[in-house]
Design a protein around this motif. Structure first.
Motif, short mmCIF file in Angstrom:
data_model
loop_
_atom_site.label_atom_id
_atom_site.label_comp_id
_atom_site.label_asym_id
_atom_site.label_seq_id
_atom_site.Cartn_x
_atom_site.Cartn_y
_atom_site.Cartn_z
N ILE A 35 45.46 -8.26 -80.94
CA ILE A 35 46.20 -7.12 -81.50
C ILE A 35 47.58 -7.55 -82.01
CG2 ILE A 35 44.98 -5.41 -80.11
CD1 ILE A 35 47.51 -5.21 -78.37
N GLN A 36 48.16 -8.58 -81.40
CA GLN A 36 49.43 -9.10 -81.90
C GLN A 36 49.26 -9.65 -83.31
OE1 GLN A 36 51.56 -12.04 -79.43
NE2 GLN A 36 51.97 -13.20 -81.30
N ARG A 37 48.19 -10.44 -83.50
CA ARG A 37 47.94 -11.02 -84.82
C ARG A 37 47.64 -9.93 -85.85
NH1 ARG A 37 44.77 -14.57 -83.16
NH2 ARG A 37 42.76 -13.54 -83.52
N ALA A 38 46.85 -8.92 -85.45
CA ALA A 38 46.53 -7.83 -86.38
C ALA A 38 47.79 -7.06 -86.78
CB ALA A 38 45.52 -6.88 -85.73
N PHE A 39 48.66 -6.80 -85.82
CA PHE A 39 49.89 -6.06 -86.11
C PHE A 39 50.80 -6.86 -87.04
CE2 PHE A 39 54.28 -4.89 -84.49
CZ PHE A 39 54.38 -3.77 -85.30
N VAL B 172 43.01 -8.70 -93.56
CA VAL B 172 43.72 -7.88 -92.58
C VAL B 172 42.79 -6.84 -91.98
CG1 VAL B 172 45.62 -6.26 -92.22
CG2 VAL B 172 45.94 -8.22 -93.71
N LEU B 173 41.96 -6.22 -92.83
CA LEU B 173 41.03 -5.21 -92.32
C LEU B 173 40.05 -5.83 -91.34
CD1 LEU B 173 40.28 -3.12 -95.54
CD2 LEU B 173 41.49 -2.37 -93.48
N MET B 174 39.61 -7.05 -91.61
CA MET B 174 38.72 -7.72 -90.67
C MET B 174 39.42 -8.03 -89.35
SD MET B 174 36.36 -10.30 -92.89
CE MET B 174 35.24 -9.65 -94.14
N GLN B 175 40.69 -8.43 -89.46
CA GLN B 175 41.45 -8.68 -88.24
C GLN B 175 41.67 -7.39 -87.46
OE1 GLN B 175 42.35 -11.62 -86.82
NE2 GLN B 175 42.94 -10.30 -85.12
N ILE B 176 41.91 -6.30 -88.20
CA ILE B 176 42.06 -5.01 -87.53
C ILE B 176 40.74 -4.59 -86.89
CG2 ILE B 176 42.44 -2.54 -87.94
CD1 ILE B 176 44.49 -3.34 -90.07
N ALA B 177 39.62 -4.81 -87.63
CA ALA B 177 38.30 -4.49 -87.07
C ALA B 177 38.03 -5.30 -85.81
CB ALA B 177 37.22 -4.77 -88.11
N ARG B 178 38.52 -6.53 -85.79
CA ARG B 178 38.38 -7.37 -84.59
C ARG B 178 39.31 -6.91 -83.48
NH1 ARG B 178 38.71 -14.03 -84.51
NH2 ARG B 178 38.18 -14.28 -82.31
N ALA B 179 40.48 -6.40 -83.88
CA ALA B 179 41.47 -5.99 -82.87
C ALA B 179 41.15 -4.63 -82.26
CB ALA B 179 42.87 -5.97 -83.49
N ILE B 180 40.42 -3.77 -82.99
CA ILE B 180 40.13 -2.44 -82.46
C ILE B 180 39.38 -2.49 -81.14
CG2 ILE B 180 38.74 -0.36 -82.88
CD1 ILE B 180 39.73 -0.42 -85.76
#
Length: 577
Positions: free
Chosen positions: A126-130, A295-303
């Motif tokens: 979540i740090q990386r996604a943010f 970014v969306l993929m990282q967010i999808a991974r962070a969710i």
């Protein structure tokens, strides 16, 4: 989305950073967007008309916009990094604080391996996604929207190409983003399994070696690692397909732009600079979509990671403090009133209608066969868990009415397995009472028969212990655990079979120290040997979770068959009674 909203509360102290970083990124994007237009004017107006002064002016504008964009990019990176790292640090701290409130029930519900994964890998995710959201997710959409608008205004003849390419790119981005979230959730679950197996084997490495089960454990770890590998490959392969597919579509757009542009240039309806600017903007659109999709993929991974973090933070703790908890001084009188306890994953009570009373300052011995419920009973005092039914009174008040810090500050607890932490011996002892003087530390060491080996160490109490204190023997660890409890000078002292690794002389010394130094302390001694408790004021005999006898040593020898049987077996075995 609920997880994202709740985690957003951790951003409150860093509002300035989270606002200034995207604003600086807007500056960088604006400068990137105007450069192709400047280049277009340089070609179509300056170079086409051999106007060197105009070319130099445009060159100056390009250079100035590049420098201003650099400043915006550096500033965005600086502030976004600061916000994201502080945010993750606060989340980690909140998670650790919450985990410290967990009882065995909550820890077992998550498993230790999963909690470790959540505290490390999930927080990092979540740090990386943010961070990517503040840096790239602002940049990507702005580049995309800005480029599309500029193309519509300056190169409307070629705009029809975007109407075909952009929807294809957006659909592909949506599909890959959604599917990658599902795959990375499975990856996190596989990491949980690997971490759990790793933690178990590192903690039990001596048992593994003693039974020569190294290869079996390696094979089991290999299976879990293979599962993780396959899931990671699947996720990365899906993500990896997006880049070549997107590049292919954009390259088709470039070819179409060149073909259509040549036709229109020959017809005299389009200038060469417009075609070059369009290709540059098409590349910008590609970069905007690609960065946004990453970014969306990282967010999808962070969710999924965020949801797991929120599960930990929102987990209801079984042992809770009363609303109007009392913080009065504890004397140590204890009453058990029909107390029963059942572990959450078992169908049978391990304690059954336990009832007894102890006056403040008395010494109570607890004896019985292995599995009779002795350790479970004493773990109820500091509320490591609460009774399933019945009530425990402390100084005539319900145990649950006491504030947890107050209750536990008045209890000195030593468990069956002596647990010490990495750090110095002094730090480990001071866990019992941080403000203890050096004189009190030495006194406690003497009482626990620990001085004899601590003084022989080169650094004395400054001696560093390894993780789990593996550089000490079992008896040495037990003596330091006793020291930690003694230094507290508690109202209630619980010794859960903590002299089992001591020789008879050391055990006798500890018993004498307890008798002379803790005259006002209510002491509970769990033991497997009658010799350890026969001088107690009151003895509880336990069998299958029930108290089958209570009284003094002499009374039980006279009237209680279970105690008589234990006495006879130990006498026959030649134990000193």
């Amino acid at each position: 989305m609920q997880a994202i909203k709740q985690l957003g509360q951790f951003l409150a102290p860093y509002k300035f950073f989270t606002i200034i970083a995207p604003l600086l990124m807007v500056i960088e994007v604006t400068m990137d967007l105007i450069q192709p237009t400047i280049m277009q004017h340089m070609i179509d107006t300056g170079i086409a008309n051999s106007d060197n002064a105009y070319v130099l002016t445009m060159f100056g504008w390009m250079l100035g916009s590049a420098v201003l964009g650099l400043v915006g990019g550096i500033g965005c990176s600086y502030f976004s990094s600061k916000a994201a790292i502080h945010f993750a640090s606060d989340v980690r701290e909140a998670l650790f604080e919450k985990m410290m409130t967990y009882s065995a029930k909550e820890r077992d519900a998550f498993t230790t391996g999963k909690l470790i994964t959540i505290l490390t890998s999930d927080v990092e995710s979540i740090q990386r996604a943010f961070m990517m959201t503040m840096r790239i997710f602002v940049r990507g959409p702005l580049l995309f929207i800005g480029a599309v608008v500029i193309v519509f205004v300056t190169a409307r003849e070629l705009f029809s190409i975007l109407l075909v390419i952009v929807p294809i790119l957006i659909i592909a981005m949506y599909f890959f983003t959604r599917y990658s979230g599902v795959l990375y959730r499975r990856v996190q679950e596989a990491i949980d399994g690997v971490n759990t197996k790793l933690q178990e084997n590192l903690a039990g490495i001596r048992v593994v070696k003693a039974f020569r089960r190294e290869q079996q454990q390696v094979d089991q770890f290999g299976e879990l690692n293979e599962t993780l590998t396959k899931r990671f490959i699947s996720a990365e392969q899906i993500v990896g397909l997006l880049v070549p597919i997107t590049m292919f579509v954009v390259n088709l757009g470039i070819v179409a732009a060149l073909w259509l542009g040549v036709i229109k240039v020959e017809a005299g309806t389009l200038q060469v600079g417009v075609i070059l600017a369009f290709i540059n903007y098409l590349t910008i659109i590609l970069n905007g979509l690609m960065s946004s999709s990453m970014v969306l993929m990282q967010i999808a991974r962070a969710i999924p990671s965020g949801e797991r973090i929120i599960d930990v933070l929102n987990k209801e703790v079984a042992v809770r403090e009363a609303e109007n908890a009392v913080s009065t001084k504890i004397q140590g009188a204890v009453d058990f009133c029909n107390v029963s306890y059942r572990y959450y994953n078992t169908a049978e009570d391990v304690l059954k209608n336990v009832t007894f009373s102890v006056k403040a300052g008395q010494t109570v011995g607890i004896i019985g066969k292995t599995g009779s419920g002795k350790s479970t009973l004493v773990k109820l005092f500091p509320r490591l868990f609460d009774p399933t039914s019945g009530e425990i009174l402390l100084d005539g008040k319900p145990l649950k009415d006491f504030a947890l810090p107050t209750l536990r500050e008045h209890i000195g607890f030593t468990s069956q397995k002596a647990l010490l932490f990495s750090g110095t011996i002094e730090k480990n002892i001071r866990i019992g009472k941080d403000e203890t003087t050096i004189e009190q530390l030495h006194h406690a060491l003497d009482a626990a028969c620990a001085s004899e080996f601590v003084e022989k160490l080169e650094d004395g109490m400054a001696h560093e212990l390894s993780q789990g204190a593996t550089n000490l023997s079992g008896g040495q660890k037990q003596r330091l655990a006793l020291t930690r409890a003694f230094v507290r000078q508690p109202a209630i002292l619980v010794l859960d079979d903590t002299t089992s690794a001591l020789d008879s002389a050391s055990e006798k010394h500890v018993q004498q120290a307890v008798t002379s130094n803790f005259t006002d302390t209510t002491t509970f001694i769990v033991a497997s040997k009658i010799a350890s408790i026969q001088q107690a004021d009151h003895i509880l005999v336990m069998e299958d979770g029930e108290i089958v006898g209570q009284g003094t040593h002499q009374q039980l020898l006279k009237d209680n068959e279970a105690y008589q049987a234990i006495y006879a077996s130990q006498q026959k075995a030649g134990e000193q009674l």
